[in-house]
Design a protein around this motif. Structure first.
Motif, PDB file in Angstrom:
ATOM      1  N   ARG A 161       8.022   2.789  -6.847  1.00  0.00           N
ATOM      2  CA  ARG A 161       8.395   2.170  -5.739  1.00  0.00           C
ATOM      3  C   ARG A 161       7.977   2.049  -4.607  1.00  0.00           C
ATOM      4  NH1 ARG A 161      12.930   3.075  -4.081  1.00  0.00           N
ATOM      5  NH2 ARG A 161      12.900  -0.073  -3.802  1.00  0.00           N
ATOM      6  N   VAL A 162       7.553   0.921  -4.175  1.00  0.00           N
ATOM      7  CA  VAL A 162       7.227   0.882  -2.839  1.00  0.00           C
ATOM      8  C   VAL A 162       8.617   1.469  -2.386  1.00  0.00           C
ATOM      9  CG1 VAL A 162       6.032  -0.437  -1.491  1.00  0.00           C
ATOM     10  CG2 VAL A 162       4.843  -0.704  -3.626  1.00  0.00           C
ATOM     11  N   SER A 163       8.640   2.174  -1.252  1.00  0.00           N
ATOM     12  CA  SER A 163       9.775   2.519  -1.173  1.00  0.00           C
ATOM     13  C   SER A 163       9.833   1.726   0.601  1.00  0.00           C
ATOM     14  CB  SER A 163      10.062   3.961  -1.155  1.00  0.00           C
ATOM     15  OG  SER A 163       8.859   4.785  -0.878  1.00  0.00           O
ATOM     16  N   TRP A 164       8.707   1.829   0.920  1.00  0.00           N
ATOM     17  CA  TRP A 164       8.447   1.885   2.429  1.00  0.00           C
ATOM     18  C   TRP A 164       7.277   1.134   3.377  1.00  0.00           C
ATOM     19  CZ3 TRP A 164       6.110   3.178   6.485  1.00  0.00           C
ATOM     20  CH2 TRP A 164       5.744   2.656   7.816  1.00  0.00           C
ATOM     21  N   THR A 165       6.745   0.148   3.313  1.00  0.00           N
ATOM     22  CA  THR A 165       5.805  -0.969   4.371  1.00  0.00           C
ATOM     23  C   THR A 165       5.838  -0.830   5.509  1.00  0.00           C
ATOM     24  OG1 THR A 165       5.610  -2.913   3.862  1.00  0.00           O
ATOM     25  CG2 THR A 165       5.159  -1.234   1.888  1.00  0.00           C
ATOM     26  N   ASP A 166       5.040  -0.093   6.899  1.00  0.00           N
ATOM     27  CA  ASP A 166       5.302  -0.590   7.991  1.00  0.00           C
ATOM     28  C   ASP A 166       5.890  -2.014   8.434  1.00  0.00           C
ATOM     29  OD1 ASP A 166       4.424  -0.764  10.685  1.00  0.00           O
ATOM     30  OD2 ASP A 166       2.795  -0.017  10.608  1.00  0.00           O
ATOM     31  N   PRO A 167       6.887  -2.294   9.080  1.00  0.00           N
ATOM     32  CA  PRO A 167       7.221  -3.598   9.189  1.00  0.00           C
ATOM     33  C   PRO A 167       6.199  -4.202  10.542  1.00  0.00           C
ATOM     34  CG  PRO A 167       8.677  -1.734   9.950  1.00  0.00           C
ATOM     35  CD  PRO A 167       7.967  -0.862   9.116  1.00  0.00           C
ATOM     36  N   ASP A 168       6.011  -3.474  11.446  1.00  0.00           N
ATOM     37  CA  ASP A 168       4.904  -3.872  12.573  1.00  0.00           C
ATOM     38  C   ASP A 168       3.784  -4.086  12.263  1.00  0.00           C
ATOM     39  OD1 ASP A 168       7.634  -2.818  14.066  1.00  0.00           O
ATOM     40  OD2 ASP A 168       7.132  -1.203  14.227  1.00  0.00           O
ATOM     41  N   GLN A 169       2.777  -3.737  11.329  1.00  0.00           N
ATOM     42  CA  GLN A 169       1.660  -4.587  10.979  1.00  0.00           C
ATOM     43  C   GLN A 169       1.113  -4.380   9.820  1.00  0.00           C
ATOM     44  OE1 GLN A 169      -1.516  -1.729  11.441  1.00  0.00           O
ATOM     45  NE2 GLN A 169      -0.315   0.395  11.301  1.00  0.00           N
ATOM     46  N   PRO A 170       0.195  -5.557   8.901  1.00  0.00           N
ATOM     47  CA  PRO A 170      -0.031  -6.020   7.632  1.00  0.00           C
ATOM     48  C   PRO A 170      -0.456  -4.342   7.055  1.00  0.00           C
ATOM     49  CG  PRO A 170      -0.142  -7.373   9.076  1.00  0.00           C
ATOM     50  CD  PRO A 170      -0.759  -6.579   9.771  1.00  0.00           C
ATOM     51  N   THR A 171       0.050  -3.706   5.908  1.00  0.00           N
ATOM     52  CA  THR A 171      -0.558  -2.845   4.711  1.00  0.00           C
ATOM     53  C   THR A 171      -1.212  -3.581   3.934  1.00  0.00           C
ATOM     54  OG1 THR A 171       1.383  -1.578   6.113  1.00  0.00           O
ATOM     55  CG2 THR A 171      -0.439  -0.700   3.713  1.00  0.00           C
ATOM     56  N   LEU A 172      -2.402  -2.527   4.057  1.00  0.00           N
ATOM     57  CA  LEU A 172      -3.535  -3.934   3.007  1.00  0.00           C
ATOM     58  C   LEU A 172      -3.460  -2.597   1.968  1.00  0.00           C
ATOM     59  CD1 LEU A 172      -6.506  -5.143   5.289  1.00  0.00           C
ATOM     60  CD2 LEU A 172      -4.398  -6.440   4.741  1.00  0.00           C
ATOM     61  N   TRP A 173      -3.884  -2.716   1.192  1.00  0.00           N
ATOM     62  CA  TRP A 173      -3.814  -2.160  -0.129  1.00  0.00           C
ATOM     63  C   TRP A 173      -5.525  -1.885  -1.041  1.00  0.00           C
ATOM     64  CZ3 TRP A 173       0.873   1.447  -1.799  1.00  0.00           C
ATOM     65  CH2 TRP A 173       1.069   1.186  -1.142  1.00  0.00           C
ATOM     66  N   LEU A 174      -5.370  -1.658  -1.733  1.00  0.00           N
ATOM     67  CA  LEU A 174      -7.046  -1.847  -2.735  1.00  0.00           C
ATOM     68  C   LEU A 174      -6.257  -1.140  -4.174  1.00  0.00           C
ATOM     69  CD1 LEU A 174      -9.536  -3.525  -2.584  1.00  0.00           C
ATOM     70  CD2 LEU A 174     -10.630  -0.730  -2.804  1.00  0.00           C
ATOM     71  N   ALA A 175      -5.941  -2.331  -4.799  1.00  0.00           N
ATOM     72  CA  ALA A 175      -5.522  -1.482  -5.976  1.00  0.00           C
ATOM     73  C   ALA A 175      -6.843  -2.189  -6.919  1.00  0.00           C
ATOM     74  CB  ALA A 175      -4.556  -2.600  -6.446  1.00  0.00           C
ATOM     75  N   VAL A 176      -6.874  -1.270  -7.848  1.00  0.00           N
ATOM     76  CA  VAL A 176      -8.477  -1.324  -8.902  1.00  0.00           C
ATOM     77  C   VAL A 176      -7.062  -0.852 -10.870  1.00  0.00           C
ATOM     78  CG1 VAL A 176      -9.501  -0.415 -10.264  1.00  0.00           C
ATOM     79  CG2 VAL A 176      -9.726  -0.323  -7.718  1.00  0.00           C
ATOM     80  N   HIS A 177      -7.110  -1.874 -11.549  1.00  0.00           N
ATOM     81  CA  HIS A 177      -5.836  -1.733 -12.363  1.00  0.00           C
ATOM     82  C   HIS A 177      -7.076  -1.641 -13.291  1.00  0.00           C
ATOM     83  CE1 HIS A 177      -2.232  -3.323 -10.454  1.00  0.00           C
ATOM     84  NE2 HIS A 177      -2.993  -4.060  -9.817  1.00  0.00           N
ATOM     85  N   TYR A 178      -7.243  -0.837 -14.612  1.00  0.00           N
ATOM     86  CA  TYR A 178      -7.945  -0.502 -16.093  1.00  0.00           C
ATOM     87  C   TYR A 178      -7.316  -0.862 -16.770  1.00  0.00           C
ATOM     88  CZ  TYR A 178      -7.675   4.001 -13.867  1.00  0.00           C
ATOM     89  OH  TYR A 178      -7.421   5.599 -13.814  1.00  0.00           O
ATOM     90  N   PRO A 179      -7.772  -0.945 -18.380  1.00  0.00           N
ATOM     91  CA  PRO A 179      -6.509  -0.886 -18.920  1.00  0.00           C
ATOM     92  C   PRO A 179      -6.919   0.912 -19.878  1.00  0.00           C
ATOM     93  CG  PRO A 179      -8.986  -2.362 -19.300  1.00  0.00           C
ATOM     94  CD  PRO A 179      -9.237  -1.398 -18.091  1.00  0.00           C
ATOM     95  N   ARG A 180      -6.243   0.672 -20.395  1.00  0.00           N
ATOM     96  CA  ARG A 180      -5.137   2.136 -21.055  1.00  0.00           C
ATOM     97  C   ARG A 180      -6.709   2.141 -22.184  1.00  0.00           C
ATOM     98  NH1 ARG A 180       0.821   2.640 -23.334  1.00  0.00           N
ATOM     99  NH2 ARG A 180      -0.036   4.330 -24.138  1.00  0.00           N
TER     100      ARG A 180
END
Lengths: 111, 111
Positions: B92-111
């Protein structure tokens, strides 16, 4: 519960010997490859093209570079700039910054 | 020659309305998804976990965040920090910065 997550940092342990461009796997799994590429003034040799059997999504994370496509378009890439390159879309790296390492994040994925 | 390459920038056009976390596809192709996630103080709701059928590789590109795993380990993520999260590895995402946008790059790939 499977919990073998694996963490790292893209800026960590940049190779010190950059006489050759380096390619380091981050993830390699069933045709999907996530890799870090480190360039220092490297470019694709003058009369050759990448002509890849897989699709590639690539982003410059640090440094700067230029990509040339066979249609004559050249893209100047700064951090955050990405290009999705379909399989067999011919391209070459026409320039990378000679004064600092350029870090690329590449994701290769099957057709 | 196929030349329909497609370019963009990961820092461009960050959503201005971040009342909800946003998920934007960059590439979606045969089970592989590359996406930008933008968070601003968001976290996974208190008693829920991500339990995903696909593998996910995720990197913080800007901002900062914390990921909590079901084994109790919490990772603090700064730009460049990445985690490879196997399918069904609860997190789970337990925290992200409340004062600036946090940009994530995610790559989902199959099992």
């Amino acid at each position: 519960m499977e919990s073998n997550y694996r963490a790292g940092n893209l800026f960590a342990d940049v190779p010190t010997d950059l006489s050759n461009e380096t390619f380091e796997d981050i993830v390699r799994y069933q045709g999907v490859v996530i890799e870090r590429i480190t360039s220092l003034g490297h470019r694709t040799s003058e009369d050759s093209w990448y002509d890849q059997p897989q699709h590639e999504w690539v982003m410059v994370v640090q440094g700067s570079a230029r990509l040339l496509f066979a249609d004559g378009v050249e893209l100047a890439l700064q951090p955050g700039d990405y290009v999705n390159i379909p399989a067999h879309c011919k391209h070459r790296v026409s320039w990378t910054d000679p004064d600092q390492p350029t870090l690329w994040l590449a994701v290769h994925y099957p057709r």
